[in-house]
Scaffold this active site. Structure first.
Site, PDB file in Angstrom:
ATOM      1  CE1 TYR A  58      -3.278  -2.900   0.581  1.00  0.00           C
ATOM      2  CE2 TYR A  58      -1.916  -3.427   2.469  1.00  0.00           C
ATOM      3  CZ  TYR A  58      -2.898  -3.768   1.575  1.00  0.00           C
ATOM      4  OH  TYR A  58      -3.498  -4.982   1.683  1.00  0.00           O
ATOM      5  CE1 TYR A 118      -8.200  -6.632   2.553  1.00  0.00           C
ATOM      6  CE2 TYR A 118      -7.559  -8.242   4.200  1.00  0.00           C
ATOM      7  CZ  TYR A 118      -7.271  -7.517   3.062  1.00  0.00           C
ATOM      8  OH  TYR A 118      -6.075  -7.686   2.425  1.00  0.00           O
ATOM      9  CG  ASP A 139     -11.599 -14.764   6.773  1.00  0.00           C
ATOM     10  OD1 ASP A 139     -10.748 -15.091   7.598  1.00  0.00           O
ATOM     11  OD2 ASP A 139     -11.382 -13.953   5.851  1.00  0.00           O
ATOM     12  CE  LYS A 178      -4.510 -11.246   9.216  1.00  0.00           C
ATOM     13  NZ  LYS A 178      -3.568 -10.258   8.713  1.00  0.00           N
TER      14      LYS A 178
END
Ligand code: PLP
Length: 424
Positions: free
Chosen positions: A16, A144, A233, A262
């Site tokens: 980003y 997301y 998720d 993660k």
């Protein structure tokens, strides 16, 4: 050190970030426990857990040793036609860790890929049941699920991925604050819908907000009634981030497919998994072409699996539910004064997640950098959120320090409104 940073600036693309106006980056030499050690010897508390994966602290000796031992014996082998002990042992553990009924483990190389895999499973499941038109999913506004095409397509449609609409498959969306919107989409588009996907209870990278577990219960009932799959998720919300091992435990129901990633390796190396029920796996396998069609090169990498196994040892040994309850109390107390600040719209805390939402724009980058250096706390605010998701091993002194830094930052005036709505 200056040479390294100059090369980085000239040749490396950071996430980003612009290469024309590269934002400043800090050079990390090593990291231990909750601390990042910078090249000049100074330390920063990692209040972001390096994008929420470093649960047990950086360079945890148990995980590092497991990876080292594994690398010496078998660092990689293709997973097609071959298997190995670390994958088998990790799958066995994951089946124990996840809700009863979820017992087919598909290893993926990142969270985004595990979401792609879950979406493909849902579509292939419906295809196998004789519903080839059911090729779309319903996802939640404000969600997301990652940066790859299918994962972007399931993330908030008006979020940071709008530029890529032309290459994204189109799905349907519902409002996590209004269950009737989900019921309506499923009713109206039912012929096309293979399943529903969401981040249960905690929407992380797009909205940094929590919603009612009741919604998840209603979702489960709707999916059962309509014969569509429920995908959770838990990549951000899982492994005690919000308190319970899985965020969806608050609702007392289980999904048909679940994505984890993660903190699975405690933040030591990339690994994710898509875990499906026997019904999903068997239905897919009974249909045409008789196999699930996915297989990345580094699938079930043995070093990553060894890290995952060691990380799950630590999750089994430590009382993270208690640690997270303590962190929650400390964050609540530490962030409460932000509510009275002129640029603060809301303060939200649940588990080891603390969010200060600002009204207009984040403080200027110079203020962010000053607070980071002054307090020795690494923060990475994005969009309108100043937040912390500290390592689960953070002690009271660490959490207090993080809250102090956030208070100082939240008190700064709003900076310029950014051109785009940047993620994380
Ligand atoms: N799903 C959720 C809920 C996430 O928070 C993220 C990352 O922030 C992802 C998926 C994507 O994971 P990865 O960055 O490992 O591809």
């Amino acid at each position: 050190m200056d040479d390294l940073l100059a090369f980085d600036r000239a040749h490396i693309w950071h996430p980003y970030a612009s290469v024309a106006k590269p934002p400043p980056v800090r050079l990390v030499k090593e990291a231990h426990g909750v601390n990042l050690v910078l090249h000049d010897g100074s330390t920063l508390v990692d209040a972001v857990s390096s994008w929420w994966c470093v649960a047990h602290g950086h360079s945890h000796p148990h995980i590092v040793e497991a990876m080292r031992r594994q690398a010496e014996r078998l660092s990689h082998v293709m997973f097609g036609g071959l298997t190995h002990e670390p994958a088998i042992a990790l799958a066995e553990r994951l089946v124990q860790f996840t809700p009863p009924g979820l017992d087919r483990v598909f290893f993926a190389d990142s969270g985004s890929i595990s979401v792609e895999v879950a979406a493909k499973m849902a579509v292939q499941y419906q295809h196998a049941r004789g519903f080839p038109r059911k090729g779309k999913l319903v996802a939640l506004l404000g969600g997301y699920h990652g940066d790859t095409c299918c994962a972007m397509a399931l993330s908030d449609p008006d979020g940071m991925h709008t530029l890529f609409r032309s290459i994204m498959p189109q799905h349907y969306f519902a409002d996590p604050l209004d269950f009737s919107s989900l019921a309506r989409v499923v009713e109206e588009q039912g012929d096309e819908i293979a399943g529903v996907i969401c981040e249960p209870y905690f929407q992380a990278a797009n909205a940094m907000r929590f919603y009612s577990p009741d919604y998840l219960r209603q979702m489960r009932a709707l999916c059962d009634e309509k014969g569509i799959l429920l995908i959770f998720d838990e990549i951000a919300s899982g492994f005690h981030r919000t308190g319970p091992l899985w965020a969806h435990e608050r609702a007392g129901i289980a999904p048909d497919i679940m994505c984890v990633g993660k903190a699975l390796t405690g933040g030591h190396v990339t690994l994710a998994a898509t875990i499906a029920s026997a019904r999903v796996a068997e239905t897919i396998s009974a249909g045409s072409p008789g196999a699930f069609m996915h297989g990345p090169t580094y699938m079930a990498n043995p070093i990553a699996c060894a890290a995952g196994l060691a990380s799950l040892d630590l999750f089994a040994q430590a009382d993270y539910a208690a640690a997270v309850a303590r962190i929650e109390g400390e964050l609540r107390e530490g962030l409460a004064p932000c509510r009275a600040m002129p640029n603060v719209a809301d303060v939200r805390v649940s588990g080891a997640v603390g969010v200060v939402e600002v009204k207009t724009a984040l403080p200027a980058q110079a203020d962010i950098d000053r607070v980071i250096t002054r307090h020795g706390v690494w923060l990475r605010p994005f969009s309108r959120y100043i937040y912390t998701m500290p390592p689960l091993v953070s002690d009271t002194v660490t959490v207090t320090r993080i809250a102090e830094a956030i208070r100082e930052l939240a008190a700064c005036p709003a900076g310029p409104v950014p051109e785009g709505d940047f993620h994380e």
